[in-house]
Design an enzyme around this catalytic site. Sequence first.
Site, PDB file in Angstrom:
ATOM      1  N   GLU A 127      15.534  29.806  31.203  1.00 46.54           N
ATOM      2  CA  GLU A 127      14.448  28.686  31.010  1.00 46.54           C
ATOM      3  C   GLU A 127      13.296  29.689  30.397  1.00 46.54           C
ATOM      4  OE1 GLU A 127      14.074  27.151  35.000  1.00 46.54           O
ATOM      5  OE2 GLU A 127      15.956  26.294  34.614  1.00 46.54           O
ATOM      6  N   ASN A 169      20.434  31.088  29.211  1.00 44.80           N
ATOM      7  CA  ASN A 169      20.584  29.972  29.979  1.00 44.80           C
ATOM      8  C   ASN A 169      19.251  28.873  29.944  1.00 44.80           C
ATOM      9  OD1 ASN A 169      22.672  28.150  31.555  1.00 44.80           O
ATOM     10  ND2 ASN A 169      20.916  28.631  33.615  1.00 44.80           N
ATOM     11  N   HIS A 206      21.853  19.021  33.254  1.00 43.31           N
ATOM     12  CA  HIS A 206      21.367  18.308  34.321  1.00 43.31           C
ATOM     13  C   HIS A 206      21.170  16.961  33.742  1.00 43.31           C
ATOM     14  CE1 HIS A 206      21.571  21.356  37.055  1.00 43.31           C
ATOM     15  NE2 HIS A 206      20.442  22.081  36.594  1.00 43.31           N
ATOM     16  N   GLU A 235      25.388  24.287  34.822  1.00 45.73           N
ATOM     17  CA  GLU A 235      24.841  23.593  35.878  1.00 45.73           C
ATOM     18  C   GLU A 235      25.035  21.968  35.841  1.00 45.73           C
ATOM     19  OE1 GLU A 235      20.776  25.005  36.548  1.00 45.73           O
ATOM     20  OE2 GLU A 235      21.231  26.965  35.899  1.00 45.73           O
ATOM     21  N   ASP A 237      25.445  18.466  36.346  1.00 42.80           N
ATOM     22  CA  ASP A 237      25.616  17.422  37.421  1.00 42.80           C
ATOM     23  C   ASP A 237      24.989  16.061  36.398  1.00 42.80           C
ATOM     24  OD1 ASP A 237      22.720  17.996  37.207  1.00 42.80           O
ATOM     25  OD2 ASP A 237      22.597  18.439  39.322  1.00 42.80           O
TER      26      ASP A 237
HETATM   27  O1  G3I Z   1      15.889  28.909  52.203  1.00 43.60           O
HETATM   28  C1  G3I Z   1      14.768  28.355  52.456  1.00 43.60           C
HETATM   29  C2  G3I Z   1      14.489  27.919  53.858  1.00 43.60           C
HETATM   30  O2  G3I Z   1      14.334  29.140  54.723  1.00 43.60           O
HETATM   31  C3  G3I Z   1      13.045  27.000  53.887  1.00 43.60           C
HETATM   32  O3  G3I Z   1      12.760  26.773  55.181  1.00 43.60           O
HETATM   33  C4  G3I Z   1      12.989  25.901  52.930  1.00 43.60           C
HETATM   34  C5  G3I Z   1      11.801  25.195  52.904  1.00 43.60           C
HETATM   35  O4  G3I Z   1      11.315  24.824  51.757  1.00 43.60           O
HETATM   36  O5  G3I Z   1      13.238  26.665  51.591  1.00 43.60           O
HETATM   37  C6  G3I Z   1      14.658  27.000  51.476  1.00 43.60           C
HETATM   38  O6  G3I Z   1      14.644  27.522  50.235  1.00 43.60           O
HETATM   39  C7  G3I Z   1      14.942  26.615  49.313  1.00 43.60           C
HETATM   40  C8  G3I Z   1      16.157  27.271  48.489  1.00 43.60           C
HETATM   41  O7  G3I Z   1      16.318  26.108  47.460  1.00 43.60           O
HETATM   42  C9  G3I Z   1      17.444  27.288  49.139  1.00 43.60           C
HETATM   43  O8  G3I Z   1      17.556  25.722  49.992  1.00 43.60           O
HETATM   44  C10 G3I Z   1      13.749  26.552  48.217  1.00 43.60           C
HETATM   45  O9  G3I Z   1      12.686  26.131  49.051  1.00 43.60           O
HETATM   46  C11 G3I Z   1      13.953  25.875  47.054  1.00 43.60           C
HETATM   47  O10 G3I Z   1      12.964  25.880  46.063  1.00 43.60           O
HETATM   48  C12 G3I Z   1      15.242  26.192  46.208  1.00 43.60           C
HETATM   49  O11 G3I Z   1      15.605  25.272  45.406  1.00 43.60           O
HETATM   50  C13 G3I Z   1      16.526  25.832  44.414  1.00 43.60           C
HETATM   51  C14 G3I Z   1      15.869  25.879  42.951  1.00 43.60           C
HETATM   52  O12 G3I Z   1      16.679  26.267  41.960  1.00 43.60           O
HETATM   53  C15 G3I Z   1      14.742  26.759  43.002  1.00 43.60           C
HETATM   54  O13 G3I Z   1      14.267  27.010  41.642  1.00 43.60           O
HETATM   55  C16 G3I Z   1      17.883  25.220  44.235  1.00 43.60           C
HETATM   56  O14 G3I Z   1      18.612  24.974  45.621  1.00 43.60           O
HETATM   57  C17 G3I Z   1      18.590  25.174  43.427  1.00 43.60           C
HETATM   58  O15 G3I Z   1      19.695  24.310  43.146  1.00 43.60           O
HETATM   59  C18 G3I Z   1      17.896  25.176  41.924  1.00 43.60           C
HETATM   60  O16 G3I Z   1      18.764  25.617  40.747  1.00 43.60           O
HETATM   61  C19 G3I Z   1      18.176  25.800  39.500  1.00 43.60           C
HETATM   62  C20 G3I Z   1      18.670  26.684  38.825  1.00 43.60           C
HETATM   63  O17 G3I Z   1      18.624  28.003  39.278  1.00 43.60           O
HETATM   64  C21 G3I Z   1      18.122  26.893  37.286  1.00 43.60           C
HETATM   65  N1  G3I Z   1      18.323  25.622  36.511  1.00 43.60           N
HETATM   66  C22 G3I Z   1      17.803  24.549  37.309  1.00 43.60           C
HETATM   67  C23 G3I Z   1      18.424  24.338  38.746  1.00 43.60           C
HETATM   68  C24 G3I Z   1      17.967  23.017  39.548  1.00 43.60           C
HETATM   69  O18 G3I Z   1      16.707  23.055  39.863  1.00 43.60           O
END
Ligand code: G3I
Length: 305
Positions: A127, A169, A206, A235, A237
């Site tokens: 990105e 990516n 996406h 990725e 969806d």
């Molecule tokens: O693990 C913590 C947890 O301990 C905490 O209580 C909670 C509170 O917010 O957060 C949890 O972490 C979260 C993590 O996902 C695991 O669930 C983060 O806040 C959250 O920001 C994170 O989101 C991820 C996101 O990337 C972060 O940028 C998504 O799961 C993940 O699907 C998403 O994936 C991205 C790719 O890496 C790049 N392309 C876009 C894609 C979708 O956004």
Amino acid sequence: ATTLGASAAERGRYFGAAVAANKLNDNTYVTILNREFNSVTPENEMKIDATEPQQGVFTFANADRIVNHARGRGMQVRGHTLAWHSQQPGWMQNMSGSALRAAMLNHVTQVATHYRGQIHSWDVVNEAFADGGSGARRDSNLQRTGNDWIEAAFRAARAADPGAKLCYNDYNTDDWTHAKTQAVYNLVRDFKTRGVPIDCVGLQSHFNPNSPYPGNYRTTLSSFGALGVDVQITELDIEGSGTAQANTYRNVVNDCLAVARCTGITVWGIRDTDSWRASGTPLLFDGNGNKKPAYDATLAALNGG
Ligand code: G3I
């Protein structure tokens, strides 16, 4: 064949899913994962904040769980991601200039070295281009270290793990006419011309009403392929439901199968309830793990029907 992975393999491709380490104890989830998929991408566990929470202190336990689960069952692993403006640990967010450049390159080297020989493809840089019509690089602390930060990351990754395919990516790079798509195309063409190591482009894909599946998606896949890199749908969806959603999944699969260098598809989660889109239903299995019409269409397309 009767599963996504086996059907894709018959077409010389893989079919993967993003996997979260904390779901490897969920029996429904793991049953689907092991049955259907032959590639996995750790959804968050290889990101910079997860693997180097303090500078120079590397934590691989959660990512290792996923890698061991996958490789122990003959699945490939996509590494995601070595260098990114987002999900940086606090120490890195506060760095700049040559110190940040060195820290970024050390991170690339250490993580790629830890997994040397175990990763099919690495998202080396994620990105790095801006949204909108400019075609410019995204402003970030990494970009401010100098425009050559991307190629520096790719060279470090190649040195650390010469056997892994190295990918750039990004998202919203699916519509061939989009400025961001053209900007990534020009980056890859430049790298190929100058001999900067790059093997693949990841199109996140996406799709939702704000960034729908474009009718020229196949042109985008084939145009990148013509540069001499693999194209991976990394990725996938697709927001929606029922027949409309199923038709779009079918179109995406058919586009990939029509392009020789489109080598694999990864969906960004297994069940709708596993999706990062909290209120959406963009995946192939419902919250109970039942196959959706989108699954049936995807499987049929992989089998040529
Ligand atoms: O693990 C913590 C947890 O301990 C905490 O209580 C909670 C509170 O917010 O957060 C949890 O972490 C979260 C993590 O996902 C695991 O669930 C983060 O806040 C959250 O920001 C994170 O989101 C991820 C996101 O990337 C972060 O940028 C998504 O799961 C993940 O699907 C998403 O994936 C991205 C790719 O890496 C790049 N392309 C876009 C894609 C979708 O956004």
